[in-house]
Design a protein around this motif. Structure first.
Motif, short mmCIF file in Angstrom:
data_model
loop_
_atom_site.label_atom_id
_atom_site.label_comp_id
_atom_site.label_asym_id
_atom_site.label_seq_id
_atom_site.Cartn_x
_atom_site.Cartn_y
_atom_site.Cartn_z
N ASN A 121 0.85 -1.18 0.00
CA ASN A 121 0.00 0.00 0.00
C ASN A 121 0.89 1.23 0.00
O ASN A 121 1.91 1.29 0.68
CB ASN A 121 -0.92 -0.02 1.23
CG ASN A 121 -0.93 1.28 2.01
OD1 ASN A 121 -1.37 2.29 1.51
ND2 ASN A 121 -0.43 1.23 3.23
N ALA A 122 0.50 2.21 -0.80
CA ALA A 122 1.13 3.52 -0.76
C ALA A 122 0.03 4.54 -1.04
O ALA A 122 -0.22 4.88 -2.19
CB ALA A 122 2.26 3.63 -1.79
N GLU A 151 5.54 10.93 -2.58
CA GLU A 151 6.06 10.29 -1.37
C GLU A 151 4.88 9.89 -0.48
O GLU A 151 3.98 10.71 -0.23
CB GLU A 151 7.01 11.22 -0.62
CG GLU A 151 7.62 10.58 0.62
CD GLU A 151 8.78 11.37 1.18
OE1 GLU A 151 9.77 11.56 0.44
OE2 GLU A 151 8.69 11.82 2.35
N LYS A 152 4.91 8.67 -0.01
CA LYS A 152 3.82 8.12 0.79
C LYS A 152 4.31 7.72 2.17
O LYS A 152 5.45 7.29 2.34
CB LYS A 152 3.22 6.89 0.08
CG LYS A 152 2.66 7.18 -1.30
CD LYS A 152 1.39 8.01 -1.24
CE LYS A 152 0.71 8.10 -2.61
NZ LYS A 152 -0.58 8.78 -2.53
N VAL A 189 11.50 1.88 -0.80
CA VAL A 189 10.69 1.61 0.39
C VAL A 189 11.60 1.72 1.60
O VAL A 189 12.60 1.01 1.70
CB VAL A 189 10.05 0.21 0.33
CG1 VAL A 189 9.17 -0.02 1.56
CG2 VAL A 189 9.22 0.05 -0.95
N VAL A 190 11.27 2.63 2.50
CA VAL A 190 12.12 2.93 3.65
C VAL A 190 11.48 2.36 4.92
O VAL A 190 10.33 2.67 5.24
CB VAL A 190 12.31 4.45 3.81
CG1 VAL A 190 13.31 4.75 4.94
CG2 VAL A 190 12.78 5.08 2.50
N GLY A 204 6.23 2.17 6.91
CA GLY A 204 7.14 3.28 6.69
C GLY A 204 6.82 4.11 5.47
O GLY A 204 5.67 4.32 5.10
N THR A 205 7.86 4.56 4.80
CA THR A 205 7.75 5.53 3.71
C THR A 205 8.03 4.85 2.36
O THR A 205 8.89 3.99 2.25
CB THR A 205 8.78 6.66 3.92
OG1 THR A 205 8.50 7.29 5.18
CG2 THR A 205 8.72 7.68 2.81
N VAL A 206 7.27 5.28 1.34
CA VAL A 206 7.53 4.87 -0.04
C VAL A 206 7.81 6.14 -0.85
O VAL A 206 7.00 7.06 -0.87
CB VAL A 206 6.34 4.11 -0.66
CG1 VAL A 206 6.58 3.86 -2.14
CG2 VAL A 206 6.14 2.78 0.06
N ARG A 207 8.97 6.17 -1.48
CA ARG A 207 9.34 7.30 -2.35
C ARG A 207 9.28 6.85 -3.81
O ARG A 207 9.78 5.77 -4.16
CB ARG A 207 10.72 7.82 -1.99
CG ARG A 207 10.82 8.36 -0.58
CD ARG A 207 12.10 9.14 -0.32
NE ARG A 207 12.09 9.66 1.04
CZ ARG A 207 12.77 9.13 2.05
NH1 ARG A 207 13.55 8.07 1.84
NH2 ARG A 207 12.70 9.66 3.26
N LEU A 208 8.68 7.70 -4.63
CA LEU A 208 8.47 7.39 -6.03
C LEU A 208 9.02 8.56 -6.85
O LEU A 208 8.50 9.66 -6.79
CB LEU A 208 6.97 7.20 -6.31
CG LEU A 208 6.27 6.18 -5.40
CD1 LEU A 208 4.89 6.64 -5.02
CD2 LEU A 208 6.25 4.81 -6.04
#
Length: 395
Positions: A121-122, A151-152, A189-190, A204-208
């Motif tokens: 999920n983001a 950024e999610k 994916v962080v 955590g965080t997802v950066r795209l």
């Protein structure tokens, strides 16, 4: 591609979930205390076929009822609340495909799910006006594909996913879901989740950054809300099931502790703590709270199944209101019982080495997902004036 067992029907799904609940209970406290991410446990869930149980029968799945799906999540949460939360978004985005995916998209992705591949999920973003203010963008390219940038946060399941569904807006500002491969160039994916509860969800965080997405991996999610829909009801039903499971687990743990470890209060005159009538009374009150949560959860799931069979504005509204009621009660039960555990079990239960506070931390963290007060508002309006609840993904 992974291979997975294909579960045949509702009965098998429930049996598998019950088995995993017992297995995952062992080690749950240790995983939480050490933030040991449950990769092996999730791989076993995938291999069991449990993550494919909502795939339609026409595509080879069991297409279980909402009643069964809710009970699967409740059972898993009685074993480990973090583990039960991780696949919640997986089922939500399988449901998105059922509703808005093209024939080719359903064929491809349902085969992926039955093979044991996981959706993450983001969707949520930090620093925006509100939860519905989505700023991640899909920009068209000359070849018909898109570039995805954003950024999610709170991206539960993304760290363990094969596919990451990303909520984004296209040039027309309409909402879409882009199904992105977890290892695609530009996807990071962080593992930076540091919540006090649900420690092993890795939310955590997802950066795209300039992620290339083919057009056939994008689903027009905005169409979901143009007519009667159960997207929000199904998503919230699973959240309610997790809370109900936490409540049951905390009550069971409290009872076991009092039976086997607690000393009676000297003024009670009894040989064991379990005979103390004041404790008996309190356990009875909390059991009623937990039973009410379970009963409302079952009723809500039945309402979702009824609406699924005949989806209208009225049946969708009934389902949403029933789920809202279940979610409010389950959240109340989870927080109250997990807190009362210490009141009932006594001083020794507060030892950090026992990690009994994980039930309260999980309950308090998970129930912050969306405010119960707004669900109560919608219930009140529906009762007083027949006002149907709004169409969005949180009700």
């Amino acid at each position: 591609m992974k291979s997975a067992h294909v579960i045949a029907d509702d009965a098998e799904a429930l049996a598998v979930a019950a088995r995993f609940a017992e297995e995952f209970r062992t080690g749950a406290a240790e995983r939480d205390a050490g933030r040991l991410l449950p990769r092996a446990e999730l791989d076993r869930l995938s291999a069991s076929g449990l993550l494919g149980i909502t795939v339609p029968r026409g595509h080879g799945g069991a297409e279980v009822s909402a009643r069964t799906l809710a009970e699967v999540f409740r059972l898993l949460a009685t074993g480990d609340a973090s583990l039960s939360q991780i696949p919640q978004n997986h089922f939500v985005y399988v449901n998105v495909l059922r509703r808005q995916g093209s024939a080719e998209q359903r064929k491809f992705f349902f085969a992926e799910v039955l093979a044991g591949r996981r959706f993450g999920n983001a969707q949520s973003e930090a620093g925006t006006k509100h939860v519905q203010d989505i700023r991640t963008r899909l920009e068209p390219r000359p070849d018909g594909s898109y570039l995805l940038t954003g950024e999610k946060h709170y991206s539960t399941g993304a760290l363990f996913a094969d596919w990451i569904p990303v909520l984004a807006r296209a040039a027309d500002d309409k909402l879409h879901v882009a199904y992105v491969e977890a290892g695609a160039p530009g996807v990071t994916v962080v593992d930076d989740w540091d919540g006090m509860g649900q420690r092993t969800t890795a939310s955590g965080t997802v950066r795209l950054v300039g992620v290339a997405v083919p057009a056939d991996r994008i689903v027009p999610h905005h169409l979901t809300f143009t007519g009667p829909q159960l997207h929000g009801a199904v998503a919230q039903l699973l959240h309610a099931a997790i809370d109900a499971g936490i409540a049951s687990a905390a009550l069971r743990e409290a009872a076991e502790f009092v039976r086997t470890k607690s000393r009676p209060w000297f003024e009670s005159g009894f040989e064991t703590a379990a005979e103390d009538p004041l404790l008996v009374q309190r356990f009875g009150e909390l059991a009623l709270c937990a039973r009410a949560a379970d009963a409302l959860l079952a009723a809500a799931a039945e309402a979702v199944d009824t609406a699924t069979a005949d989806l209208t504005d009225d049946s969708a509204a009934e389902a949403s209101i029933a789920v809202a009621a279940a979610k409010v009660q389950a959240a109340t039960a989870a927080v109250e019982i997990s807190s009362a555990l210490f009141e009932l079990a006594g001083t020794r239960s507060a030892l950090d080495s026992l990690n009994l506070n994980r039930f309260w931390r999980d309950a308090r963290t998970h129930t912050l997902h969306d405010p119960a007060r707004w669900k109560i508002q919608h219930i009140g309006r529906y009762v007083l004036s027949g006002t149907r609840p709004p169409r969005h993904g949180l009700l």
